[in-house]
Design an enzyme around this catalytic site. Structure first.
Site, short mmCIF file in Angstrom:
data_model
loop_
_atom_site.label_atom_id
_atom_site.label_comp_id
_atom_site.label_asym_id
_atom_site.label_seq_id
_atom_site.Cartn_x
_atom_site.Cartn_y
_atom_site.Cartn_z
N ARG A 145 0.79 -1.22 0.00
CA ARG A 145 0.00 0.00 0.00
C ARG A 145 0.83 1.28 0.00
O ARG A 145 0.65 2.14 -0.86
CB ARG A 145 -0.94 0.02 1.22
CG ARG A 145 -1.95 1.13 1.19
CD ARG A 145 -2.79 1.17 2.46
NE ARG A 145 -3.39 -0.11 2.78
CZ ARG A 145 -4.06 -0.36 3.90
NH1 ARG A 145 -4.17 0.59 4.81
NH2 ARG A 145 -4.58 -1.54 4.12
N TYR A 159 -18.27 12.06 -15.16
CA TYR A 159 -18.16 13.21 -16.04
C TYR A 159 -16.80 13.30 -16.73
O TYR A 159 -16.71 13.84 -17.84
CB TYR A 159 -18.40 14.50 -15.26
CG TYR A 159 -19.77 14.60 -14.65
CD1 TYR A 159 -20.92 14.51 -15.43
CD2 TYR A 159 -19.93 14.77 -13.27
CE1 TYR A 159 -22.18 14.60 -14.86
CE2 TYR A 159 -21.18 14.86 -12.69
CZ TYR A 159 -22.31 14.77 -13.49
OH TYR A 159 -23.55 14.85 -12.93
N HIS A 167 -8.10 -4.42 -7.83
CA HIS A 167 -8.02 -3.64 -6.59
C HIS A 167 -9.38 -3.60 -5.91
O HIS A 167 -10.15 -2.65 -6.09
CB HIS A 167 -7.54 -2.22 -6.90
CG HIS A 167 -6.98 -1.49 -5.72
ND1 HIS A 167 -5.74 -1.76 -5.20
CD2 HIS A 167 -7.49 -0.48 -4.96
CE1 HIS A 167 -5.49 -0.95 -4.18
NE2 HIS A 167 -6.55 -0.17 -4.01
#
Length: 836
Positions: A44, A134, A90
Site C-alpha cells: 500500500r 463526467y 483492486h
C-alpha cells in the site's frame, strides 16, 4: 440440577475434543501487528524502487493498458477505468482508485503526467475532481513507456485477488519514474518522501553511472542539479540537497517565485510560482489572517489573478513599506517558503530500503538490465521457433513435388506428418507448418521472401545471443534507449536552483544589490528611485517633473548608492543617524515619498543637512563644516555603531548649525565656498583627527552676514564649478586658486550680481560629469559639463537652466558614470540654499 450438570459435562467433553489452542495474547498481537504492518508497507504505502509505483498506481496503469485506453486512442470515461481496476485488481473503494488516477492527471501533482485527463481533475486551490462519470481519461504517451514490452515476459505476473486474472508485480519502466515523479506515503513505523527530478538530468546521471560505475554523489550533482518540482518555484541550494544525494535523507528549501512590480500608485509583490504541495487558497487565507491579527503590516490589498496561463497572486504594498522587507516577513510567516523533507525509502526485493541517489539509480539500472535480458530471451525464443519453421518450409518448397505426392497419398494428417518426418527429417512442428502452408507460398517470389526472412532471423538470433553474453552490450543498448526517451520527453527545468543564497531569511538576503537614487525634500520626505529615471538634456533645458513634492516643500538632498549601502543622516544640530538604503521604500519620480521621521528618530526642530552613503568604514574620514565656517575631521570607523536613534557627530556654539559633511581620504585639498562668492583652499592634514563628539576649528574667515555655501575636495576634480541662484554658472581651473592656510578669506570665484543671484554652491569637478540641477519647483535638468566652457576667476558665467518666474535654483548635484565597471557614482556637492 442434574440436567445442568449434564450440560457442564458435555461442554467439558467438547472442549477436550476441540482444536482450540491456548496461546499468548502478547505473541498473537505481535504476529498480527507485523502481518498488518508488512501488508501496509509492501502492498500500500511504499513504492517499488524499480518502477516508482505503489500497487494501486500500477493497477490503474495496467488496467487502462489492457482496457485499450492508449494515448493514441479516444478518451474513455474515468468510471470505466475505475470499474475495471476495482473488479479485476483492486477490490477497494472506487474513490481511492479515482483519487489515485486523478492525481496522475494533475500537472501540479506529478512532474510527468501518466494519465491524460479530459475534464475537471481538480486544481491547486484544493478543488476536488469532478465525479468520475463526467471526466474522461487515457494513458499518457509517457506512461506507455512504463508499460513498454510488458507482453514480452519482461516482468513477473501474479494472480489477482480471486485468481481469475494476472497482474504484473512491477512494470518494465523505460524511464526512472521513482526519481522523475517522486513519491510520498506513510506506512507503519516508516514513511517515504521522494522529490521529483528533471528527466533529462536523470538520464544524464544514468549515462554517467553506466560510463563510470564508481562515480560519487558529488559527480552526480554536476548533472542532476537537484529536485525539479511540478509547480516550479525556486530551490535554495543547501547542504540538505547534498545530504539526500549522499544518504537518502535531507531537506530541500523551496521558495516561491516573486517579482516586485510597480503599479500606478504603489509597489506590488506578484507571486507567479508557489512551492510544491502548497494550497494557493489556504496560502491566501493565511496571509489575510496574519494581516487581521496585525502580525504583518504593510499589505494594502491582496487578490488572486490566476488563470489558465498560470498563477498570479498580487499583494499590493502600502506606500510606506519596503516591498523586500514585507516579502521577507511573508517568507518567514507563510508557506511562500517551505521545507520539503526528503526520505528516499522504497521497496527493494520486497523490503523497505533507504536509498541514496546513486543507489536509486543503480536499482533502476539493474531492473533495466533484467528487463532487457528477459525481453531478449523472449525474442530469441520466438525467433528460434520461427527459424525452425522456416527451415521446414524451405525444405518443403525445394521438394514441392514429392511433398504434394506424400500429402495426396496420405490417408490423414498424421500419416502425412509421419511420412514427411521419415522422408525429409521434419519434426511434427515443421510438418504441421508444411501442411498449413498455402499454395501461393510455393511461388518463386514467396520462396525468396522465406529465404530472406530466414537470413534476417539468423542475424537477429546471433545478435540476441551476443546481447545475452555481453553486459557491456546490454548497457550500450540501455544507453541508446534512454537517449531516445530523453530526445522525445526531455524538457527544461521548472524549478530554478538558487546558489549563493542563504536559507536563513534576513531582510538583505532578499534585496537585490543595485544602484538607486535616494532623494530627500526640505521637509524631510525620503524616496528611493531607479537610476534610469532621468534623461540627459542639453544646457539650458527646461527639465521634467523629476521629483514631486508637497506644497511649500522642495528637494534638498539627492545621491546615488547601492541598496545595501549605509545611509548616514547628518542634521543641523550636529547629530547623525544611520539606516540601510533599502529601508527607504521604492517610489516613482512623481511620488512624494515618506517622512524621514518614520525611519529615524529625528527631533521636530532638527533638519537634515547632509545625506551620505558608506560601504566601508575602514578607510577615510568625515569632514564637517558648519554654517559659520567651523571644520572638523573624524575617522569613518567612529560611526560604525550609529543607529536610527542617532548620536552626537560634532559640537559647536548655540548660534551655529552644521552646514555639510563630506568624505575625504586623508590627503585631499579642501575647498570651502561662501555665499558672497569667495573660496578658500587648504590641505586637510592641517586638521588633526578629532573624536566624534569633539568641536572643530575655523576653516574659512567670513564677514558678518556671510555663510558657508560650498564644501568639496581636490579628489573630486581639477575644475571648480560655481553656480548662482538664478541658474548662472561657470567652470574654473583649481590652479587659479592658491593653496592657503585654513581660516583664510579666500579668493573671489563668482562675481555676484542681480543676474547671478547669491551663490548656491561651489564644488570641484572633472568636467566630464553630468550636472543635475534641481529647481524650487522640483524640476530636474541633467546636462553634461562638457558643454560648459572654462572661464577665469571673478566672472559671472553662463545660463545653465531656464527658470520660470518665482522659480530659483535650489540644488546642484554632480553625476558620474563609470563605464568600466558600470557602477553609478554620485557626489553630493551642495546643500539647500541659505535663505537670504
Amino acid at each position: 440440577m442434574a440436567k445442568q450438570q449434564d450440560q457442564v459435562d458435555k461442554i467439558r467433553e467438547n472442549l477436550d475434543n476441540s482444536t482450540v489452542k491456548s496461546i499468548s495474547l502478547a505473541n498473537e498481537l505481535e504476529r498480527s501487528f507485523m502481518e498488518y504492518a508488512m501488508s501496509v508497507i509492501v502492498a500500500r504505502a511504499l513504492p517499488d524502487a524499480r518502477d516508482g509505483l505503489k500497487p494501486v498506481h500500477r493497477r490503474v496503469l495496467y488496467g487502462a493498458y489492457i482496457g485499450g485506453m492508449h494515448h493514441d486512442r479516444p478518451f474513455k470515461k474515468s468510471a470505466r477505468i475505475v470499474g475495471d481496476v476495482m473488479s479485476k485488481f483492486h477490490p477497494h473503494g472506487d474513490m481511492a482508485i479515482y483519487d489515485t488516477m486523478s492525481r496522475m492527471a494533475q500537472d501540479f501533482s506529478l512532474r510527468y503526467l501518466l494519465i491524460d485527463g479530459h475534464g475537471n481533475f481538480g486544481s491547486i486551490d484544493g478543488d476536488r475532481p469532478a465525479a468520475q462519470r463526467y471526466t474522461e481519461a487515457r494513458l499518457s504517451k509517457l506512461a506507455a513507456e512504463l508499460l513498454k514490452d510488458i507482453d514480452k515476459d519482461t516482468v513477473d505476473f501474479i494472480a489477482n485477488y480471486d485468481g481469475e486474472e494476472k497482474e504484473p508485480t512491477v512494470l518494465p519502466a523505460a524511464f526512472p519514474n521513482l526519481l522523475a515523479n517522486g513519491s510520498s506515503g506513510i506506512a507503519v513505523g516508516m514513511s517515504t518522501s521522494i522529490p521529483s527530478h528533471n528527466l533529462s538530468e536523470l538520464i544524464a546521471g544514468l549515462i554517467m553511472l553506466i560510463d563510470n560505475p564508481q562515480c560519487t554523489f558529488q559527480e552526480l550533482l554536476t548533472v542532476i542539479k537537484g529536485p525539479d518540482f511540478p509547480t516550479g518555484a525556486n530551490i535554495i541550494y543547501t547542504k540538505g540537497i547534498e545530504s539526500y544525494f549522499e544518504t537518502g535523507k535531507g531537506n530541500v528549501v523551496i521558495r516561491s517565485k516573486v517579482e516586485i512590480e510597480q503599479l500606478q500608485t504603489r509597489s506590488a509583490l506578484v507571486v507567479t510560482e508557489i512551492p510544491y504541495m502548497v494550497n494557493k487558497t489556504t496560502l491566501i487565507e493565511k496571509i489575510v489572517e496574519l494581516v487581521k491579527a496585525e502580525e504583518i503590516s504593510g499589505i494594502a490589498d491582496i487578490r488572486d489573478e490566476s488563470s489558465r496561463e498560470g498563477i498570479r497572486l498580487v499583494i499590493e504594498v502600502k506606500r510606506d513599506t519596503v516591498p523586500e522587507v514585507l516579502l521577507n516577513q511573508l517568507f518567514k510567516s507563510t508557506r511562500l517558503q517551505v521545507r520539503f523533507p526528503v526520505n528516499m525509502l522504497a521497496l527493494v526485493k520486497g523490503a523497505p530500503v533507504l536509498l541514496n541517489m546513486k543507489q536509486a539509480l543503480e536499482v533502476y539500472l539493474d531492473h533495466q538490465i533484467d528487463v532487457l535480458v528477459r525481453k531478449t530471451k523472449f525474442v530469441l525464443n520466438k525467433q528460434q521457433e520461427r527459424y525452425h519453421i522456416l527451415s521446414g518450409l524451405l525444405i518443403a518448397a525445394l521438394n514441392i513435388d514429392e511433398v504434394v505426392a506424400i500429402i495426396k497419398k496420405s490417408a490423414n494428417n498424421q500419416e502425412a506428418i509421419n511420412t514427411l518426418n521419415t522422408k525429409f527429417k521434419l519434426d511434427e512442428i515443421q510438418a504441421k507448418a508444411v501442411l498449413d502452408m498455402r499454395l501461393r507460398s510455393l511461388s518463386v517470389l514467396e520462396v525468396n521472401k522465406l529465404q530472406t526472412e530466414q537470413k534476417e532471423l539468423k542475424d537477429s538470433i546471433e545478435f540476441c545471443k551476443k546481447v545475452l553474453a555481453d553486459q557491456k552490450l546490454q548497457l550500450k543498448i540501455i544507453k541508446e534507449e534512454l537517449q531516445k526517451i530523453n530526445d522525445q520527453f526531455g524538457d527544461e527545468r521548472r524549478s530554478e536552483i538558487l546558489y549563493d543564497i542563504s536559507e536563513e531569511i534576513d531582510d538583505e538576503s532578499l534585496i537585490k544589490v543595485e544602484n538607486v537614487v535616494i532623494t530627500m525634500s526640505t521637509n524631510g520626505y525620503l524616496k528611493r528611485i531607479g537610476v534610469d529615471a532621468y534623461n540627459l538634456q542639453h544646457r539650458g533645458g527646461v527639465g521634467v517633473k523629476g521629483l514631486t513634492t508637497y506644497v511649500d516643500d522642495s528637494i534638498s538632498q539627492l545621491l546615488v548608492c547601492s541598496t545595501h549601502s549605509d545611509l548616514l543622516f547628518f542634521t543641523d544640530k550636529g547629530k547623525v543617524y544611520r539606516i540601510r538604503a533599502h529601508q527607504i521604500p521604492y517610489g516613482f519620480r512623481t511620488n512624494k515619498g515618506i517622512p524621514a521621521v518614520n525611519l529615524i528618530k529625528i527631533e521636530k526642530d532638527e533638519r537634515i543637512c547632509s545625506l551620505l552613503s558608506v560601504n566601508n568604514y575602514d578607510d577615510g574620514y568625515f569632514f564637517f563644516c558648519t554654517k559659520n565656517g567651523i571644520v572638523k575631521r573624524t575617522s569613518l570607523n567612529e560611526f560604525i555603531n550609529i543607529l536610527s536613534n542617532g548620536k552626537r557627530a560634532i559640537s559647536f556654539d548655540d548660534n551655529d548649525t552644521l552646514y555639510s559633511v563630506i568624505k575625504t581620504h586623508g590627503n585631499d585639498e579642501i575647498f570651502i565656498g561662501s555665499t558672497n562668492g569667495f573660496v578658500v583652499r587648504f590641505h586637510e592634514n592641517q586638521l588633526r583627527v578629532l573624536s566624534r563628539t569633539a568641536r572643530g576649528v575655523f576653516g574659512i574667515s567670513l564677514n558678518k552676514g556671510e555663510f558657508v555655501n560650498g564644501l568639496s575636495t581636490s579628489s573630486n576634480g581639477s575644475l571648480l564649478l560655481s553656480v548662482g541662484q538664478n541658474g548662472i554658472g561657470k567652470l574654473t581651473s583649481i590652479d587659479k586658486y592658491r593653496l592657503t592656510k585654513r581660516n583664510a578669506k579666500g579668493v573671489k570665484t563668482l562675481r555676484v550680481t542681480d543676474r547671478t543671484g547669491p551663490v548656491v554652491t561651489t564644488t570641484t569637478v572633472f568636467g566630464n560629469e553630468d550636472l543635475l540641477m534641481i529647481s524650487s519647483a522640483g524640476k530636474i535638468v541633467r546636462t553634461s559639463l562638457q558643454e560648459l566652457s572654462e572661464q577665469g576667476k571673478n566672472t559671472s558665467g553662463v545660463k545653465l537652466i531656464r527658470l520660470k518666474d518665482n522659480e530659483r535654483l535650489e540644488r546642484v548635484t554632480i553625476f558620474k558614470e563609470e563605464l568600466e565597471d558600470k557602477e553609478m557614482q554620485l557626489e553630493d556637492v551642495g546643500s539647500k540654499q541659505i535663505t537670504q
